[in-house]
Design a protein around this motif. Sequence first.
Motif, PDB file in Angstrom:
ATOM      1  N   ARG A  52      42.556  36.055  41.678  1.00 45.46           N
ATOM      2  CA  ARG A  52      41.903  35.082  41.669  1.00 45.46           C
ATOM      3  C   ARG A  52      41.308  35.542  43.979  1.00 45.46           C
ATOM      4  NH1 ARG A  52      36.398  34.822  41.102  1.00 45.46           N
ATOM      5  NH2 ARG A  52      35.781  33.014  42.238  1.00 45.46           N
ATOM      6  N   TYR A  53      42.675  35.251  43.917  1.00 46.25           N
ATOM      7  CA  TYR A  53      42.608  35.674  45.830  1.00 46.25           C
ATOM      8  C   TYR A  53      42.217  37.120  46.480  1.00 46.25           C
ATOM      9  CZ  TYR A  53      43.747  35.447  50.528  1.00 46.25           C
ATOM     10  OH  TYR A  53      43.663  35.648  51.734  1.00 46.25           O
ATOM     11  N   VAL A  54      42.422  38.058  44.941  1.00 48.43           N
ATOM     12  CA  VAL A  54      42.343  39.437  45.221  1.00 48.43           C
ATOM     13  C   VAL A  54      41.001  39.507  45.323  1.00 48.43           C
ATOM     14  CG1 VAL A  54      41.911  42.111  44.619  1.00 48.43           C
ATOM     15  CG2 VAL A  54      44.675  40.446  44.980  1.00 48.43           C
ATOM     16  N   GLU A  55      40.137  38.910  44.086  1.00 50.26           N
ATOM     17  CA  GLU A  55      38.253  38.943  44.074  1.00 50.26           C
ATOM     18  C   GLU A  55      37.515  38.347  44.736  1.00 50.26           C
ATOM     19  OE1 GLU A  55      37.272  39.037  39.586  1.00 50.26           O
ATOM     20  OE2 GLU A  55      39.117  37.579  39.580  1.00 50.26           O
ATOM     21  N   ASN A  56      38.370  37.672  45.187  1.00 48.91           N
ATOM     22  CA  ASN A  56      37.402  36.786  46.280  1.00 48.91           C
ATOM     23  C   ASN A  56      37.144  37.508  47.824  1.00 48.91           C
ATOM     24  OD1 ASN A  56      36.664  34.805  44.823  1.00 48.91           O
ATOM     25  ND2 ASN A  56      38.784  33.256  45.039  1.00 48.91           N
ATOM     26  N   MET A  57      38.289  38.351  48.097  1.00 51.50           N
ATOM     27  CA  MET A  57      37.995  39.173  49.428  1.00 51.50           C
ATOM     28  C   MET A  57      37.237  40.648  49.065  1.00 51.50           C
ATOM     29  SD  MET A  57      42.007  39.875  50.455  1.00 51.50           S
ATOM     30  CE  MET A  57      42.946  40.459  48.873  1.00 51.50           C
ATOM     31  N   VAL A  58      36.702  40.637  47.694  1.00 53.25           N
ATOM     32  CA  VAL A  58      35.912  41.462  48.241  1.00 53.25           C
ATOM     33  C   VAL A  58      34.136  40.741  47.995  1.00 53.25           C
ATOM     34  CG1 VAL A  58      34.871  43.271  46.684  1.00 53.25           C
ATOM     35  CG2 VAL A  58      36.897  43.055  46.485  1.00 53.25           C
ATOM     36  N   ILE A  59      34.318  39.530  46.820  1.00 53.74           N
ATOM     37  CA  ILE A  59      33.504  38.430  46.224  1.00 53.74           C
ATOM     38  C   ILE A  59      32.937  38.392  47.940  1.00 53.74           C
ATOM     39  CG2 ILE A  59      32.605  36.702  46.028  1.00 53.74           C
ATOM     40  CD1 ILE A  59      34.374  37.105  43.384  1.00 53.74           C
TER      41      ILE A  59
ATOM     42  N   VAL B  79      21.245  37.079  46.602  1.00 48.16           N
ATOM     43  CA  VAL B  79      21.030  37.209  45.578  1.00 48.16           C
ATOM     44  C   VAL B  79      21.886  36.179  45.076  1.00 48.16           C
ATOM     45  CG1 VAL B  79      22.532  38.237  43.813  1.00 48.16           C
ATOM     46  CG2 VAL B  79      21.702  39.990  45.225  1.00 48.16           C
ATOM     47  N   PRO B  80      21.357  35.129  44.503  1.00 45.02           N
ATOM     48  CA  PRO B  80      21.814  34.353  44.379  1.00 45.02           C
ATOM     49  C   PRO B  80      23.147  33.701  42.980  1.00 45.02           C
ATOM     50  CG  PRO B  80      20.175  34.023  42.911  1.00 45.02           C
ATOM     51  CD  PRO B  80      20.486  35.331  43.659  1.00 45.02           C
ATOM     52  N   ARG B  81      24.286  32.859  44.524  1.00 46.86           N
ATOM     53  CA  ARG B  81      25.230  32.747  42.878  1.00 46.86           C
ATOM     54  C   ARG B  81      26.816  33.780  43.028  1.00 46.86           C
ATOM     55  NH1 ARG B  81      24.799  31.310  37.739  1.00 46.86           N
ATOM     56  NH2 ARG B  81      23.353  32.454  37.585  1.00 46.86           N
ATOM     57  N   VAL B  82      26.311  34.935  44.179  1.00 48.61           N
ATOM     58  CA  VAL B  82      26.919  36.132  44.294  1.00 48.61           C
ATOM     59  C   VAL B  82      28.788  35.199  44.498  1.00 48.61           C
ATOM     60  CG1 VAL B  82      27.693  37.803  45.928  1.00 48.61           C
ATOM     61  CG2 VAL B  82      25.410  37.940  44.788  1.00 48.61           C
ATOM     62  N   LYS B  83      28.903  33.954  44.581  1.00 48.41           N
ATOM     63  CA  LYS B  83      30.057  33.779  45.379  1.00 48.41           C
ATOM     64  C   LYS B  83      30.720  32.986  44.153  1.00 48.41           C
ATOM     65  CE  LYS B  83      31.028  33.348  50.315  1.00 48.41           C
ATOM     66  NZ  LYS B  83      31.430  32.550  51.614  1.00 48.41           N
ATOM     67  N   GLU B  84      30.017  32.417  43.131  1.00 46.59           N
ATOM     68  CA  GLU B  84      30.311  31.787  41.854  1.00 46.59           C
ATOM     69  C   GLU B  84      30.583  33.058  40.815  1.00 46.59           C
ATOM     70  OE1 GLU B  84      27.198  28.905  40.836  1.00 46.59           O
ATOM     71  OE2 GLU B  84      26.153  29.097  42.861  1.00 46.59           O
ATOM     72  N   GLY B  85      31.734  32.568  40.498  1.00 44.59           N
ATOM     73  CA  GLY B  85      32.927  33.262  39.203  1.00 44.59           C
ATOM     74  C   GLY B  85      33.181  34.255  39.421  1.00 44.59           C
ATOM     75  N   SER B  86      33.536  35.890  38.695  1.00 47.86           N
ATOM     76  CA  SER B  86      34.381  36.569  38.769  1.00 47.86           C
ATOM     77  C   SER B  86      33.681  37.884  39.802  1.00 47.86           C
ATOM     78  CB  SER B  86      34.882  37.094  37.817  1.00 47.86           C
ATOM     79  OG  SER B  86      33.316  37.775  36.948  1.00 47.86           O
ATOM     80  N   LEU B  87      34.491  38.390  40.359  1.00 46.08           N
ATOM     81  CA  LEU B  87      33.498  39.869  41.248  1.00 46.08           C
ATOM     82  C   LEU B  87      32.979  40.791  39.970  1.00 46.08           C
ATOM     83  CD1 LEU B  87      34.014  41.674  43.188  1.00 46.08           C
ATOM     84  CD2 LEU B  87      36.360  42.869  42.366  1.00 46.08           C
ATOM     85  N   SER B  88      33.410  40.859  38.659  1.00 49.94           N
ATOM     86  CA  SER B  88      32.535  41.684  37.867  1.00 49.94           C
ATOM     87  C   SER B  88      31.199  40.932  37.414  1.00 49.94           C
ATOM     88  CB  SER B  88      32.678  41.539  36.293  1.00 49.94           C
ATOM     89  OG  SER B  88      33.072  40.241  35.489  1.00 49.94           O
ATOM     90  N   ALA B  89      31.011  39.113  38.114  1.00 47.41           N
ATOM     91  CA  ALA B  89      29.839  38.835  38.210  1.00 47.41           C
ATOM     92  C   ALA B  89      29.471  39.217  39.197  1.00 47.41           C
ATOM     93  CB  ALA B  89      30.464  36.968  37.086  1.00 47.41           C
ATOM     94  N   ALA B  90      29.604  38.987  39.881  1.00 43.59           N
ATOM     95  CA  ALA B  90      29.435  39.142  41.639  1.00 43.59           C
ATOM     96  C   ALA B  90      28.199  40.365  41.029  1.00 43.59           C
ATOM     97  CB  ALA B  90      29.394  38.755  42.446  1.00 43.59           C
ATOM     98  N   ILE B  91      28.639  41.679  40.648  1.00 41.31           N
ATOM     99  CA  ILE B  91      28.444  42.779  40.620  1.00 41.31           C
ATOM    100  C   ILE B  91      27.085  42.848  39.631  1.00 41.31           C
ATOM    101  CG2 ILE B  91      29.216  44.673  40.005  1.00 41.31           C
ATOM    102  CD1 ILE B  91      31.409  45.079  41.228  1.00 41.31           C
TER     103      ILE B  91
END
Length: 406
Positions: free
Chosen positions: A119-126, A136-148
């Motif tokens: 999760r920490y790794v994902e957040n670095m990209v998010i 784009v709303p709520r990009v920081k919520e959820g996983s990297l795949s959800a943000a993309i």
Amino acid sequence: MGRYLNPTNTGFRMVLRSPIYVDKTMMIEQLNRIVGTYEPMICVSRPRRFGKSIAINMLAAYYSRGCESKELFQGLNISGAESFAKHLNQYHVIRMDMQQMLGEAQNALKSDLKNGMIRYVENMVIEELAEKFPEVPRVKEGSLSAAISRINSKCGIQFIVLIDEWDAVFRNFMNDEQLQKEYIDFLRSLFKGIVAEECIALAYITGILPIKKYGTQSALNNFNEYTMIEPRGMAEYVGFTESEVSALCQKYSMNFEDLKKWYDGYHLKNVGDIYNPRSVVETMIEGEFGSHWTSTETYESLKNYIIMDFDGLKSAVIKLVAGESISINTARFQNDMTSLNSRDDVLSLLIHLGYLGYDEKTETVFIPNEEVKREFVNAIEDTGWSEVIEALENSEQLRYLGDEAG
């Protein structure tokens, strides 16, 4: 421009400034054929010191919108390709070096590694995605795949994802099955299903190991894999070809036959002899032959594998160090460093690590060259394997007699 999103071309620019550069840019043409298609997922595995990170830097410089690289690629082979201008610096690129990112996660989480490392790794990209796409709303919520997925839905953007050292979790945390499972789930969320189909224009991941198997199935079976056992269309980009090495020998006044003895031996189908790039480059710069393997590997790692207590393994090592080739079944290898249950599993791993060459036609393995042979010698000197030492001495004596007769 960021650390992970839309990187610059600095890394590749530094590569081109190196004393020796062998042009492998036509690999880009291979990838351009599948960008935005139904099967844009590539995994290329090869040993350490075979140019994996250089390839990632090259692809980032070419595809990333975070830089202008037309001038950088001028004069290189890819600049004459029909697809060159079409894809040059046209994509939002996410580049991840898993070895580095896992190290940062370890330092940040310290003793709490079991909770949230991936999760920490994902957040670095998010975080970089949220900064780049504030609309784009709520990009920081959820996983990297959800943000993309949210960015794609809102902006119609497809991404290119480049992952270096993709297998770092399996190599650095060999016995942490829970972390490995979390990591595979993370990769599946990015590269399978709707996210992959709609949001990923190209995925190129590279490491030492092929994609992990569970039973007989790959964990990411939608990837086209290119390995040291089955290099297929990527074979000429794995290492230096014979013609490339011959040209370097002429330029640097090095004896080609000596260099062939030291660093050749990786025979790949449709390409022929492949040489260890890092060792060739260091030899040209230093002006003398020798083993460069120990600068990145120790003989202890090899020793730990060859002394495993599997029936037939010791006799196989004896034959290998005596210069013989032996038959192998690579199909059951699970593509990790812990699920080793037989002689052939160990030998298959050593192919991927670069300690053994593989002949696809005869399905045999062998020690590829003098450099690697010396690593075997170092690894077995303190094992107590008197038979292996004797075989080594006999093979050296026979070779000396043959040279004298010649």
